[in-house]
Design a protein around this motif. Sequence first.
Motif, PDB file in Angstrom:
ATOM      1  N   GLU A 350       0.826  -1.220   0.000  1.00  0.00           N
ATOM      2  CA  GLU A 350       0.000   0.000   0.000  1.00  0.00           C
ATOM      3  C   GLU A 350       0.860   1.270   0.000  1.00  0.00           C
ATOM      4  OE1 GLU A 350      -3.941  -0.797   2.375  1.00  0.00           O
ATOM      5  OE2 GLU A 350      -2.241  -1.454   3.601  1.00  0.00           O
ATOM      6  N   PHE A 351       1.598   1.504  -1.079  1.00  0.00           N
ATOM      7  CA  PHE A 351       2.517   2.635  -1.124  1.00  0.00           C
ATOM      8  C   PHE A 351       1.846   3.998  -0.931  1.00  0.00           C
ATOM      9  CE2 PHE A 351       6.876   1.343  -2.978  1.00  0.00           C
ATOM     10  CZ  PHE A 351       6.936   0.284  -2.088  1.00  0.00           C
ATOM     11  N   PRO A 352       0.604   4.225  -1.420  1.00  0.00           N
ATOM     12  CA  PRO A 352      -0.021   5.524  -1.128  1.00  0.00           C
ATOM     13  C   PRO A 352      -0.223   5.766   0.364  1.00  0.00           C
ATOM     14  CG  PRO A 352      -1.130   4.459  -2.955  1.00  0.00           C
ATOM     15  CD  PRO A 352      -0.209   3.442  -2.361  1.00  0.00           C
ATOM     16  N   GLU A 353      -0.176   4.687   1.160  1.00  0.00           N
ATOM     17  CA  GLU A 353      -0.368   4.814   2.598  1.00  0.00           C
ATOM     18  C   GLU A 353       0.956   4.706   3.351  1.00  0.00           C
ATOM     19  OE1 GLU A 353      -3.608   2.255   3.697  1.00  0.00           O
ATOM     20  OE2 GLU A 353      -4.900   3.119   2.150  1.00  0.00           O
ATOM     21  N   LEU A 354       2.042   4.989   2.636  1.00  0.00           N
ATOM     22  CA  LEU A 354       3.354   5.175   3.259  1.00  0.00           C
ATOM     23  C   LEU A 354       3.840   6.597   3.019  1.00  0.00           C
ATOM     24  CD1 LEU A 354       5.081   1.793   2.278  1.00  0.00           C
ATOM     25  CD2 LEU A 354       3.827   2.358   4.371  1.00  0.00           C
ATOM     26  N   CYS A 355       2.931   7.442   2.538  1.00  0.00           N
ATOM     27  CA  CYS A 355       3.254   8.835   2.226  1.00  0.00           C
ATOM     28  C   CYS A 355       3.430   9.623   3.522  1.00  0.00           C
ATOM     29  CB  CYS A 355       2.126   9.430   1.382  1.00  0.00           C
ATOM     30  SG  CYS A 355       2.304  11.177   1.028  1.00  0.00           S
ATOM     31  N   GLY A 356       4.629  10.170   3.707  1.00  0.00           N
ATOM     32  CA  GLY A 356       4.920  10.932   4.914  1.00  0.00           C
ATOM     33  C   GLY A 356       5.846  10.206   5.863  1.00  0.00           C
ATOM     34  N   VAL A 357       6.005   8.893   5.661  1.00  0.00           N
ATOM     35  CA  VAL A 357       6.918   8.124   6.521  1.00  0.00           C
ATOM     36  C   VAL A 357       8.079   7.570   5.691  1.00  0.00           C
ATOM     37  CG1 VAL A 357       5.189   7.555   8.249  1.00  0.00           C
ATOM     38  CG2 VAL A 357       5.491   6.046   6.274  1.00  0.00           C
ATOM     39  N   GLU A 358       8.293   8.145   4.510  1.00  0.00           N
ATOM     40  CA  GLU A 358       9.356   7.654   3.629  1.00  0.00           C
ATOM     41  C   GLU A 358      10.732   7.734   4.285  1.00  0.00           C
ATOM     42  OE1 GLU A 358       6.334   9.649   0.766  1.00  0.00           O
ATOM     43  OE2 GLU A 358       7.217  10.058   2.747  1.00  0.00           O
ATOM     44  N   GLN A 359      10.979   8.826   5.038  1.00  0.00           N
ATOM     45  CA  GLN A 359      12.299   8.984   5.646  1.00  0.00           C
ATOM     46  C   GLN A 359      12.592   7.852   6.619  1.00  0.00           C
ATOM     47  OE1 GLN A 359      14.618  11.811   4.928  1.00  0.00           O
ATOM     48  NE2 GLN A 359      15.766  10.004   5.576  1.00  0.00           N
ATOM     49  N   GLU A 360      11.619   7.525   7.451  1.00  0.00           N
ATOM     50  CA  GLU A 360      11.822   6.435   8.417  1.00  0.00           C
ATOM     51  C   GLU A 360      12.123   5.133   7.703  1.00  0.00           C
ATOM     52  OE1 GLU A 360       9.311   3.499  11.348  1.00  0.00           O
ATOM     53  OE2 GLU A 360       8.374   5.373  10.716  1.00  0.00           O
ATOM     54  N   LEU A 361      11.376   4.814   6.643  1.00  0.00           N
ATOM     55  CA  LEU A 361      11.574   3.554   5.942  1.00  0.00           C
ATOM     56  C   LEU A 361      12.893   3.536   5.189  1.00  0.00           C
ATOM     57  CD1 LEU A 361       7.913   3.002   4.729  1.00  0.00           C
ATOM     58  CD2 LEU A 361       9.131   1.700   6.488  1.00  0.00           C
ATOM     59  N   CYS A 362      13.276   4.667   4.590  1.00  0.00           N
ATOM     60  CA  CYS A 362      14.590   4.739   3.944  1.00  0.00           C
ATOM     61  C   CYS A 362      15.705   4.528   4.959  1.00  0.00           C
ATOM     62  CB  CYS A 362      14.767   6.091   3.259  1.00  0.00           C
ATOM     63  SG  CYS A 362      13.860   6.282   1.707  1.00  0.00           S
ATOM     64  N   ASP A 363      15.554   5.141   6.135  1.00  0.00           N
ATOM     65  CA  ASP A 363      16.573   5.007   7.175  1.00  0.00           C
ATOM     66  C   ASP A 363      16.672   3.573   7.695  1.00  0.00           C
ATOM     67  OD1 ASP A 363      17.069   7.688   6.905  1.00  0.00           O
ATOM     68  OD2 ASP A 363      15.988   8.285   8.724  1.00  0.00           O
ATOM     69  N   ARG A 364      15.580   2.819   7.581  1.00  0.00           N
ATOM     70  CA  ARG A 364      15.581   1.424   8.052  1.00  0.00           C
ATOM     71  C   ARG A 364      16.074   0.445   6.995  1.00  0.00           C
ATOM     72  NH1 ARG A 364       9.595   0.747  10.350  1.00  0.00           N
ATOM     73  NH2 ARG A 364      10.150  -1.469  10.163  1.00  0.00           N
ATOM     74  N   ALA A 365      16.339   0.909   5.774  1.00  0.00           N
ATOM     75  CA  ALA A 365      16.798   0.022   4.701  1.00  0.00           C
ATOM     76  C   ALA A 365      18.171  -0.551   5.024  1.00  0.00           C
ATOM     77  CB  ALA A 365      16.839   0.771   3.378  1.00  0.00           C
ATOM     78  N   VAL A 366      18.410  -1.778   4.600  1.00  0.00           N
ATOM     79  CA  VAL A 366      19.669  -2.448   4.912  1.00  0.00           C
ATOM     80  C   VAL A 366      20.827  -1.881   4.099  1.00  0.00           C
ATOM     81  CG1 VAL A 366      18.612  -4.599   5.680  1.00  0.00           C
ATOM     82  CG2 VAL A 366      19.134  -4.281   3.238  1.00  0.00           C
ATOM     83  N   ASN A 367      20.525  -1.225   2.983  1.00  0.00           N
ATOM     84  CA  ASN A 367      21.585  -0.603   2.198  1.00  0.00           C
ATOM     85  C   ASN A 367      20.996   0.519   1.349  1.00  0.00           C
ATOM     86  OD1 ASN A 367      20.462  -1.870  -0.182  1.00  0.00           O
ATOM     87  ND2 ASN A 367      21.577  -3.740   0.397  1.00  0.00           N
ATOM     88  N   ALA A 368      21.887   1.316   0.750  1.00  0.00           N
ATOM     89  CA  ALA A 368      21.462   2.474  -0.032  1.00  0.00           C
ATOM     90  C   ALA A 368      20.677   2.064  -1.270  1.00  0.00           C
ATOM     91  CB  ALA A 368      22.691   3.299  -0.437  1.00  0.00           C
ATOM     92  N   GLU A 369      21.029   0.929  -1.864  1.00  0.00           N
ATOM     93  CA  GLU A 369      20.319   0.456  -3.052  1.00  0.00           C
ATOM     94  C   GLU A 369      18.847   0.183  -2.744  1.00  0.00           C
ATOM     95  OE1 GLU A 369      20.566  -3.214  -6.326  1.00  0.00           O
ATOM     96  OE2 GLU A 369      21.893  -3.176  -4.578  1.00  0.00           O
ATOM     97  N   THR A 370      18.600  -0.439  -1.610  1.00  0.00           N
ATOM     98  CA  THR A 370      17.227  -0.742  -1.207  1.00  0.00           C
ATOM     99  C   THR A 370      16.451   0.542  -0.934  1.00  0.00           C
ATOM    100  OG1 THR A 370      17.939  -2.851  -0.250  1.00  0.00           O
ATOM    101  CG2 THR A 370      15.826  -1.975   0.492  1.00  0.00           C
ATOM    102  N   ALA A 371      17.080   1.483  -0.233  1.00  0.00           N
ATOM    103  CA  ALA A 371      16.418   2.751   0.054  1.00  0.00           C
ATOM    104  C   ALA A 371      16.124   3.521  -1.229  1.00  0.00           C
ATOM    105  CB  ALA A 371      17.300   3.597   0.982  1.00  0.00           C
TER     106      ALA A 371
END
Length: 551
Positions: A350-371
């Motif tokens: 549900e990507f439209p319902e991750l709008c606004g929390v992108e920074q948190e999820l990018c910061d939780r990525a295991v590597n830069a490629e995933t983010a």
Amino acid sequence: MKNNVLKIHPNDNVLVALTDLEPGDRVQNGGASLIVTEAIPAKHKLAVQAFSPGDSITMYGVLVGKAKHTIPMGGRLTTFNVQHATNSYDLNTPSYQWTPPAVDQWQSQTFMGYYRSDGRVGTANYWLVIPLVFCENRNIQVLEEALVNDLGYGRRHTYQRQTQELMALVQAGHTVEEVLQADLQTAEQSLGGQLPLFPNVDGVKFLAHDGGCGGTRQDAQALCGLLAGYITHPNVAGATVLSLGCQNAQVGMLQEEIQKRNPQFDKPLFVLEQQSIGTEESLIGQALRQTFAGLMQANACVRKPAPLSKLTIGLECGGSDGFSGISANPVVGHASDLVVALGGTVILAEFPELCGVEQELCDRAVNAETANRFKELMNTYALRAKEAGSGFDMNPSPGNIRDGLITDAMKSAGASKKGGSSPVVAVLDYPELVTKPGLNLLCTPGNDVESTTAEVASGATIVLFTTGLGTPTGNPIAPVLKISSNTALANRMPDIIDVNTGTVIDGDETIEQAGERLLEQIIRVASGELDVAAVRHGQDDFIPWKRGVSL
């Protein structure tokens, strides 16, 4: 005394009303008290400060909107005085550290599942009948009529008796008022035959759809990928596929997608092409014989103990309310963390319902490629929405708004809690297959059925579905556990709710306790010990996503 408000994050400048509040009510905000200035229904938000136009509004510690008009301290936030707003986000060097929850008590626990040759383990054992194109939907319906009831897979409860009783009332000359007040009975259907003929097969499922031709070649490719995800799914023993012959979604395209997902595919698969076979009678006759042969093979598969690391859990929400982000979703998030800590896999979509929390999820990525992949997919999706004259800000439904979710960012901040706190190990585009244990992000719409359909195609063997308003959504091959955010809903719609997390709102359980209770329920469902409501009702929702805009 039970609190009547909740401050979710220390940095928030709004409170959530846990009960209906009236003007003049006094509530606590930390060590200070606050006077409510207007009626605020439970689930809605009240301001802990005076807002001027343009001021930022924060919930869950993130920006969820900006004031459009003046809002007094103690006033209610509404769509009139608040508009959607989010912060921008950047790709940082991944440095996320996660402390998994304690899972010692489940380390040696197993569930009873169906092992497949590719190493995956299913929680059910179904046979599929699939059209490659909408032109075959009628033949799919004919096969369903021929197979389902006689094999014992039809609905146990029927409303035919109610129709007969109403007919009798009309024939006897009763008035409209008497008909409206009639006390009708639901019958238990007798499913003929010497059952169970195939005791190890949970059912025959028919995936009718409106695709396969007439759209873009990309639509056909995506559809074949989705169908391949179902055919290769660990909850599926095999499939009968009906093709017309001339459609865009060719048999070869489907076979290529199957090979992508399982190069050593060895399940029974029967493909029939109507334009080659000829008459309907010949087509249906061959399909019935081959399906029975497949069911005989499927019946040879039996449940065996499997470690909890073999679980793949889809995370979904629908009919969300103002309590979803503080009860059901974080409870699911804790259960997700437990599954990940045990070596299992979870899918947050549900990507439209991750709008606004992108920074948190990018910061939780295991590597830069995933983010970076997450950022690219989010940006592309948002751009397509704007090009179509829409946008993520238009995602909240009338029901969401009525029950306190007044901006998409507010909804997203709560919805993302289903993903718990574990690292993001992979980002998938629709309809890719999940291959890595841990938390995976899957690009799908927020539409309940399109997203659930996609999560299962990606490999989810069970779906956890949170709701605050009530929705009957299910899936043909994966059990969908319906989780209520509030006790009132669980009491009002007990026929569709499987788990109540309103206990968190009521103060009877912590999020952690409810999450552990949910995990125990997951294990029972995975083992076939417990049918969820959607399975009992035959709620077999299946909608492929055409890659146009769907929120």
